[in-house]
Design an enzyme around this catalytic site. Structure first.
Site, PDB file in Angstrom:
ATOM      1  N   LYS A 191      -9.642   4.938  -6.828  1.00 20.10           N
ATOM      2  CA  LYS A 191     -10.279   5.959  -7.666  1.00 20.10           C
ATOM      3  C   LYS A 191     -11.520   6.478  -7.379  1.00 20.10           C
ATOM      4  CE  LYS A 191      -7.514   4.043 -11.890  1.00 20.10           C
ATOM      5  NZ  LYS A 191      -7.722   3.460 -12.524  1.00 20.10           N
TER       6      LYS A 191
ATOM      7  N   SER B 150      -5.924   2.774 -18.208  1.00 14.34           N
ATOM      8  CA  SER B 150      -7.957   3.321 -17.613  1.00 14.34           C
ATOM      9  C   SER B 150      -8.442   4.529 -18.033  1.00 14.34           C
ATOM     10  CB  SER B 150      -7.272   3.362 -16.048  1.00 14.34           C
ATOM     11  OG  SER B 150      -6.837   4.018 -15.827  1.00 14.34           O
TER      12      SER B 150
ATOM     13  N   LYS C 204       0.659  -0.131   7.450  1.00 14.65           N
ATOM     14  CA  LYS C 204       2.226  -1.215   6.864  1.00 14.65           C
ATOM     15  C   LYS C 204       2.055  -1.856   8.366  1.00 14.65           C
ATOM     16  CE  LYS C 204       3.755   0.428   3.580  1.00 14.65           C
ATOM     17  NZ  LYS C 204       2.846   1.326   3.319  1.00 14.65           N
ATOM     18  N   THR C 205       3.430  -0.907   8.880  1.00 14.32           N
ATOM     19  CA  THR C 205       4.586  -0.996  10.039  1.00 14.32           C
ATOM     20  C   THR C 205       3.603  -1.347  11.122  1.00 14.32           C
ATOM     21  OG1 THR C 205       6.626   0.444   8.209  1.00 14.32           O
ATOM     22  CG2 THR C 205       6.370  -0.295  10.635  1.00 14.32           C
TER      23      THR C 205
ATOM     24  N   GLY D 226       0.734  -1.344  -0.042  1.00 13.07           N
ATOM     25  CA  GLY D 226      -0.403  -0.198   0.154  1.00 13.07           C
ATOM     26  C   GLY D 226       1.183   1.418  -0.236  1.00 13.07           C
ATOM     27  N   PRO D 227       0.248   2.198  -0.284  1.00 10.83           N
ATOM     28  CA  PRO D 227       0.561   3.533  -0.116  1.00 10.83           C
ATOM     29  C   PRO D 227       1.387   4.048   1.377  1.00 10.83           C
ATOM     30  CG  PRO D 227      -1.249   3.566  -0.628  1.00 10.83           C
ATOM     31  CD  PRO D 227      -1.965   2.294  -0.669  1.00 10.83           C
ATOM     32  N   PRO D 228       2.657   4.379   1.035  1.00 13.84           N
ATOM     33  CA  PRO D 228       3.309   4.856   2.595  1.00 13.84           C
ATOM     34  C   PRO D 228       2.004   5.505   3.320  1.00 13.84           C
ATOM     35  CG  PRO D 228       4.085   5.695   0.716  1.00 13.84           C
ATOM     36  CD  PRO D 228       2.683   5.511   0.084  1.00 13.84           C
ATOM     37  N   GLY D 229       2.207   5.445   4.646  1.00 11.60           N
ATOM     38  CA  GLY D 229       0.936   5.905   5.866  1.00 11.60           C
ATOM     39  C   GLY D 229       0.042   5.744   6.100  1.00 11.60           C
TER      40      GLY D 229
END
Length: 830
Positions: free
Chosen positions: A733, A690, A373-374, A367-370
């Site tokens: 989206k 897309s 995940k961690t 997934g994107p940062p922030g």
């Protein structure tokens, strides 16, 4: 006694005689050579006695095989030398000691007797004695070579060299030198004895001496090297003895400390639980260590190696918890939302609770940062009672970072995996491999390939670190990996992991996260716990919309922290603790001018301007597409920092529009009279198919000069037949559309299955139109009075309102048109 026939030969004719023969073992007597022999065989002693009776002359010839005790004539060389007995002495043990001088070469003519002793008739070999410049040069070369030989062979006395240098006769020079070369083989000496020409004898002698000189030079180098090594060893031994004596006087010192270290290692080895292979390795290395000097470099290397093995947690485990209720409480306490992710984690923990094993796929949070995940991995560790260890793989390009360096290298260490396990102290932690998509490859190897063994449950129980050179069991470690995208992860590595996608947060989720987690944490870190500080919902929305542009909440927390620091300064400066409320209009005072323009829809319906949807590194975003038509020759230009895939999608869109010119009411050759330019604003790299329906809509709007609804966005890939194909990143989206004030979203019908991943709050806020063909897109998007007449009625279109499926797609009234703009007409029969 010699038998001479003077009438048959001239002055230089060879002599002939009959004398006893003495067979020699491993020795050849040359003319002018005095030899001392010890004779013990009965036949040989009888031959000596006969020689003493015949004028002391005897024939000396070598045996072909020295081991033959009773030789026959065939066992004796045919060429020898006639010698004279100078002295004979009988020893008490029956052996005869005899001193004999070689006189001249001779060849055995025949054996006269071979019973009690050998009696032979010989012919003297007469040597040519031609003096020439060539012979003189050859003699000098031989003398010079012999001098070199004498310098290297210390066994030859200097007097021999002086005697050789005084000889001026070629034959005698050759015989004298060969007599003083003890290392020449018997066969080579016999060959020299049989050579009649002195010149050839000298040439062969030079070859033999040069070969011996080369051997002696190598021996000299070896002796010199050995001597130096012995001197060095003796010096070290002497210094070590002195050092030990000094240390003994001072009370033991380093040696005693070294002995204590060895004792500590032996005690640790008795109590430490480890594999049999590791224990055997420690014992072997300890045995080597005991024989080393404490201050030697090798001893330090061995000590470090033993320390690493003893300090590793071979069988040390944390006590695990399998309480799913507690695990769910911890996950909810640490993270807001992420319901699907939490369910998958709880399923994973439930399987482990039942099987008590970790064999299963490795979780990979993408997934994107922030987006958490961690922190999710930390929560899993807290929920299961395991310790947590994190290893960042971003920028790692050396395989040795994973597998370690071999001990042959100076400063070698185990890989980061083993180092981390030693640091955490247990062999069953939650091990987070962060940023696994950021690894790279160079000449030192591929770290991703090294991870294949680590993350494979079938192999990692025998993980072999290069430094340890031992199998270490990683099967109890719970590995979790994180990545921003899957594109940077090799396919074989992806195959070993179960990918869990973490999409961006909705605005509502960000608000709740800010209120429940971020604001309280920053108040605590800035010392504002006792200060009445309140962020209004409007203030937080302003920060989210205009000061952050991300899918996660990392930047949001930074901006909240910045506000809290300014509030803290104000509290300290004023010295008062009045209630402080941060409202929307005060945010620019704290954070400055807005950093971002919210990706929102336009205020007017415009020709050639369509709202597309895209997924970026920070989540979803609106992707406006602009198209304009100018006089030209049918050229298509697509700009906006695009990748090849998106450009190809633009050409496909143009080809489809050209195939539909008649249906659109346009001239068949209109494309030959104009140039079309499609542009995607914003300096962000764009790729993927897309945006196909977006470009078709922009092209048709520009060619027909018909505006597009401003409150509508779309996404979908197109084919040359006009079919709308499914796309990825639907959740991101739709989040972007919701955030941008879009009312209607057109998307491929085949993406209906992905709607279950979209938050219910977002689905209820949007009208969704699921289509299969571009005609349905154009009918919905263009503000065109006769849209139904041009594109026909809907076919297979699904519509969602308030999150619920509507049986048939009903037309929706377009937003009020601005002054001077056309108003869309209702469909026929409405």
């Amino acid at each position: 006694m010699f038998f001479k026939n003077d009438s048959d030969r001239g002055k230089n004719a060879p002599e002939r005689g009959i004398v006893p023969l003495l067979p020699l073992r491993d020795i050849i007597v040359f003319p002018h050579m005095v030899s001392q022999l010890f004779v013990g065989r009965e036949r040989s002693i009888a031959a000596l006695d006969e020689a003493m009776n015949r004028g002391k002359e005897i024939f000396l010839a070598a045996q072909r095989n020295a081991k033959t005790n009773d030789p026959t004539p065939d066992d004796i060389f045919g060429v020898g030398s006639v010698g004279a007995i100078m002295q004979l002495l009988r020893l008490p043990d029956g052996t005869v000691k005899v001193l004999i001088e070689g006189k001249r070469r001779a060849r055995i003519r025949r054996y006269v007797q071979s019973d009690a002793y050998f009696l032979i008739e010989y012919d003297e070999i007469v040597e040519s004695s031609v003096a020439s410049v060539e012979v003189e040069a050859l003699m000098r070369s031989v003398q010079s070579t012999f001098e070199m030989y004498v310098k290297l062979n210390k066994k030859i006395q200097p007097e021999v060299l002086m005697a050789v240098q005084a000889i001026d006769e070629a034959s005698r020079l050759a015989d004298t030198i060969i007599a003083n070369l003890p290392t020449i083989k018997l066969t080579d000496r016999q060959a020299l004895l049989e050579m009649e020409e002195p010149q050839k004898r000298l040439e062969r002698l030079i070859e033999l001496m040069q070969a011996e000189i080369e051997i002696l030079q190598v021996e000299k180098k070896i002796r010199s090297r050995v001597k130096k090594q012995m001197e060095k060893t003796q010096k070290e031994y002497y210094l070590n003895e002195q050092m030990q004596a000094i240390q003994k006087e001072l009370g033991g010192g380093e040696r005693d400390e070294f002995k204590n270290e060895i004792q500590e290692i032996e005690e640790a080895l008795k109590t430490k639980r480890m594999s049999k292979e590791a224990a055997a390795k420690v014992k072997k290395e300890l045995k080597k260590l005991k024989m080393m000097h404490p201050t030697s470099a090798e001893a330090t290397v061995v000590r470090n190696y033993i320390d690493w093995i003893l300090e590793l947690p071979w069988y040390d485990k944390s006590e695990e918890r399998y309480d799913l209720v507690e695990a769910e409480r911890i996950l909810d306490e640490d993270h807001y939302g992420l319901k699907k992710i939490k369910e998958r984690i709880l399923e994973y923990l439930a399987v482990q609770a039942l099987t008590k094993k970790l064999k299963g796929p490795v979780l990979c949070f993408v997934g994107p940062p922030g987006v958490g995940k961690t922190s999710l991995a930390k929560s899993i560790a807290r929920a299961t009672g395991r310790k947590f260890v994190r290893l960042s793989l971003g920028g790692v390009r050396d395989e040795a970072e994973i597998r370690g360096h071999r001990r042959t290298y100076i400063g070698a260490l185990p890989g980061k995996l083993i180092q981390s396990l030693k640091k955490v102290g247990t062999n069953n932690p939650v091990f987070l491999l962060d940023e696994v998509d950021k690894m790279s490859t160079d000449f030192r190897g591929d770290p991703a390939a090294a991870l294949l063994e680590v993350l494979d449950p079938e192999q990692n129980h025998t993980f072999n670190d290069h430094y340890l050179d031992l199998d270490y069991d990683l099967s109890d470690v719970m590995f979790i990996t994180t990545a921003n995208t899957l594109s940077g992860i090799p396919v074989p590595l992806q195959d070993r992991m179960e990918v869990i996608q973490l999409s961006g947060y909705t605005e509502f989720e960000k608000l709740n996260i800010a209120v429940k987690y971020l604001v309280p944490r920053q108040r605590k870190e800035c010392g504002l716990e006792d200060v009445s500080l309140d962020f209004t919902e409007g203030a937080l929305r302003t920060i989210i919309h205009h000061y952050t542009k991300e899918s996660g909440v990392r930047s949001l927390e930074r901006e909240i922290a910045s506000v809290c620091r300014k509030v803290a300064r104000r509290v300290v400066s004023d010295g008062k603790e009045k209630p402080i409320e941060v409202v929307a209009k005060s945010i620019p005072k704290y954070l400055g001018v807005p950093k971002y323009r919210l990706g929102r829809r336009e205020e007017r319906d415009e020709v050639g301007l369509v709202n597309g949807l895209a997924v970026t590194n920070v989540g979803g975003d609106l992707l406006p597409a602009e198209a304009t038509v100018v006089p030209g020759k049918g050229k298509l230009v697509i700009t906006g920092l695009l990748e090849k895939g998106m450009e190809e999608s633009g050409h496909a869109a143009m080809s489809y529009v050209r195939s539909r010119l008649d249906r659109l009411g346009l001239e068949a050759d209109v494309y030959q009279k104009v140039d079309v330019h499609i542009h995607f604003p914003d300096f962000v790299r764009k790729d993927g198919p897309s945006a196909g329906v977006t470009m078709v809509t922009a092209l048709v709007s520009s060619l027909m000069k018909v505006p597009v609804r401003r409150d509508l966005a779309m996404t979908g890939e197109i084919t040359l037949r006009g079919r709308v194909m499914p796309i990825g990143g639907l959740k991101e989206k739709l989040l972007a559309a919701h955030r941008g004030g879009i009312a209607t979203v057109i998307l491929p019908k085949e993406n209906r299955k992905d709607l279950r991943d979209v938050p219910r709050r977002v689905l209820k806020a949007l009208r969704l139109v699921l289509v299969e063909h571009v005609d349905d897109v154009l009918r919905e998007a263009l503000i065109l009075p006769d849209a139904y007449a041009i594109f026909g009625p809907p076919k297979g279109v699904l519509e969602y309102r308030d999150g619920e499926l509507v049986t048939e797609a009903a037309p929706v009234k377009a937003p009020p048109a601005a002054a001077g703009e056309p108003t869309p007409a209702a469909p026929p029969g409405a």
